[in-house]
Design an enzyme around this catalytic site. Sequence first.
Site, PDB file in Angstrom:
ATOM      1  N   ARG A 232       0.846  -1.186   0.000  1.00 24.83           N
ATOM      2  CA  ARG A 232       0.000   0.000   0.000  1.00 24.83           C
ATOM      3  C   ARG A 232       0.886   1.242   0.000  1.00 24.83           C
ATOM      4  NH1 ARG A 232       2.107   1.993   3.750  1.00 24.83           N
ATOM      5  NH2 ARG A 232       0.724   3.767   3.513  1.00 24.83           N
TER       6      ARG A 232
ATOM      7  N   ALA B  50       0.857   5.113  -2.251  1.00 26.39           N
ATOM      8  CA  ALA B  50       0.736   5.377  -3.684  1.00 26.39           C
ATOM      9  C   ALA B  50       1.960   4.942  -4.505  1.00 26.39           C
ATOM     10  CB  ALA B  50       0.428   6.861  -3.888  1.00 26.39           C
TER      11      ALA B  50
ATOM     12  N   ARG C  61      -7.250  -0.462  -7.036  1.00 28.47           N
ATOM     13  CA  ARG C  61      -7.619   0.679  -6.180  1.00 28.47           C
ATOM     14  C   ARG C  61      -7.794   1.906  -7.086  1.00 28.47           C
ATOM     15  NH1 ARG C  61      -4.286   1.483  -0.739  1.00 28.47           N
ATOM     16  NH2 ARG C  61      -6.300   2.252  -0.002  1.00 28.47           N
TER      17      ARG C  61
ATOM     18  N   ASP D 270      -1.889  10.676  -2.414  1.00 27.46           N
ATOM     19  CA  ASP D 270      -2.189   9.672  -3.433  1.00 27.46           C
ATOM     20  C   ASP D 270      -2.374  10.294  -4.801  1.00 27.46           C
ATOM     21  OD1 ASP D 270      -3.058   8.391  -0.762  1.00 27.46           O
ATOM     22  OD2 ASP D 270      -2.872   6.751  -2.206  1.00 27.46           O
TER      23      ASP D 270
ATOM     24  N   ASN E 291      -5.536  12.528  -0.117  1.00 28.89           N
ATOM     25  CA  ASN E 291      -4.703  11.706   0.773  1.00 28.89           C
ATOM     26  C   ASN E 291      -5.604  10.997   1.775  1.00 28.89           C
ATOM     27  OD1 ASN E 291      -2.095  10.745   1.594  1.00 28.89           O
ATOM     28  ND2 ASN E 291      -2.263  12.025   3.404  1.00 28.89           N
TER      29      ASN E 291
HETATM   30  O1  MRU Z   1      -4.668   3.306   2.051  1.00 22.93           O
HETATM   31  P1  MRU Z   1      -3.181   3.527   2.030  1.00 22.93           P
HETATM   32  O2  MRU Z   1      -2.492   2.985   3.232  1.00 22.93           O
HETATM   33  O3  MRU Z   1      -2.574   3.042   0.740  1.00 22.93           O
HETATM   34  O4  MRU Z   1      -3.023   5.114   2.049  1.00 22.93           O
HETATM   35  C1  MRU Z   1      -1.736   5.666   1.891  1.00 22.93           C
HETATM   36  C2  MRU Z   1      -1.712   7.140   2.012  1.00 22.93           C
HETATM   37  O5  MRU Z   1      -2.721   7.797   2.146  1.00 22.93           O
HETATM   38  C3  MRU Z   1      -0.364   7.801   1.852  1.00 22.93           C
HETATM   39  O6  MRU Z   1      -0.324   9.013   2.554  1.00 22.93           O
HETATM   40  C4  MRU Z   1      -0.119   8.097   0.365  1.00 22.93           C
HETATM   41  O7  MRU Z   1      -0.325   6.952  -0.410  1.00 22.93           O
HETATM   42  C5  MRU Z   1       1.251   8.613   0.134  1.00 22.93           C
HETATM   43  S1  MRU Z   1       2.495   7.369   0.336  1.00 22.93           S
HETATM   44  C6  MRU Z   1       3.987   8.112  -0.021  1.00 22.93           C
END
Ligand code: MRU
Length: 349
Positions: free
Chosen positions: A48, A50, A90, A238, A248
């Site tokens: 997980r 981004a 996703r 994201d 985000n």
């Molecule tokens: O649902 P997730 O855990 O994938 O969410 C991740 C985030 O919201 C992070 O802040 C984002 O992906 C940036 S990672 C460098």
Amino acid sequence: VSAAPEAIRWSGGRLAILDQTRLPQTVRYETIGTADALFEAIRALKVRGAPAIGIAAAYGIVVEMQRRAPAIEDFSGTLAAVCAQIVSARPTAVNLAWAAGRLRRAVTATAATTTDEALRRLAREAEAIHEEDRQICRAIGEHGLPLIVRGCGVLTHCNAGALAVSELGTATAPLYLAHARGVPFRVYIDETRPLLQGSRLTAWELERAGMDVTLICDSAAAAMMAEGAIDLVLVGTDRVTANGDVVNKIGTLALAILCRHYDIPFYVACPASTFDSTTPDGASVAIEERDADEVRAFRGTQAAPAHVAVRNPAFDVTPAELVTAIVTDRGIVHPPYRDRLAQAFSGPQ
Ligand code: MRU
């Protein structure tokens, strides 16, 4: 700089991911041999963040195309279908579509002579995405380093750390570098309900790195700001849209609003792969709604009436006007964002 274990391992044409759903108790890698397995791993948040899902997608596409190679008749048609499947895992982070687009362009730029040559190009492109990502994190760290001054309190949300990327993370890169250079500071970390990426992942990786870490409930952020403990907020994203809106993890918007109230700078770390110049604003981004049971229970322990109605949006949109600046691998971008982001991110990606 000692960062967390790698989220993604690629060696000898084999892909393995660190199963982040088991952290912090268990560090276990899972081999991914098919697009179906990767789709499930991304949906379950085993991998997980981004940038990390973009990198995993790139390798997953390679693995699936290698597996299908003996029976492939239409290489580009098969590649398009495999990409579409993985991208659909996703909807919110733009990195999935970005990585798939790069792989597709790698084989269509000039016609490959053989299937083997096309597969080699795919693998090289996936490896390039991974390596670039490491360098991008370091560049974000260098540009963001001046924000981390002696004695400051930094609040971060979710996990935009090494586990979400390939090395230093995005929002955490300035923290890793400041720590390595001996700057004393304290990191406050939101738990990040419902899946606790803040407490399970960020608190774990930053504490392991030896930083001064304080975990708080999401709902304690305002109180910490009111008592003067927080000098800046620094989060990942994201997707940043053309106008500078920031998508985000759910709860980011609340922090940005609080920052405006308490006059605290709100910074977002964004690599080139997370900037989406083709989407005008945050309202145009599909926000993932996840399973209600993630809110009603945690790891099988019920925490609410079994059938209570739930809303579980995984992300929110912070309007550009609440964002003090965006820390990119090309430098810090200040408002107004529309032209400045486009300019910063122009050039090869
Ligand atoms: O649902 P997730 O855990 O994938 O969410 C991740 C985030 O919201 C992070 O802040 C984002 O992906 C940036 S990672 C460098």
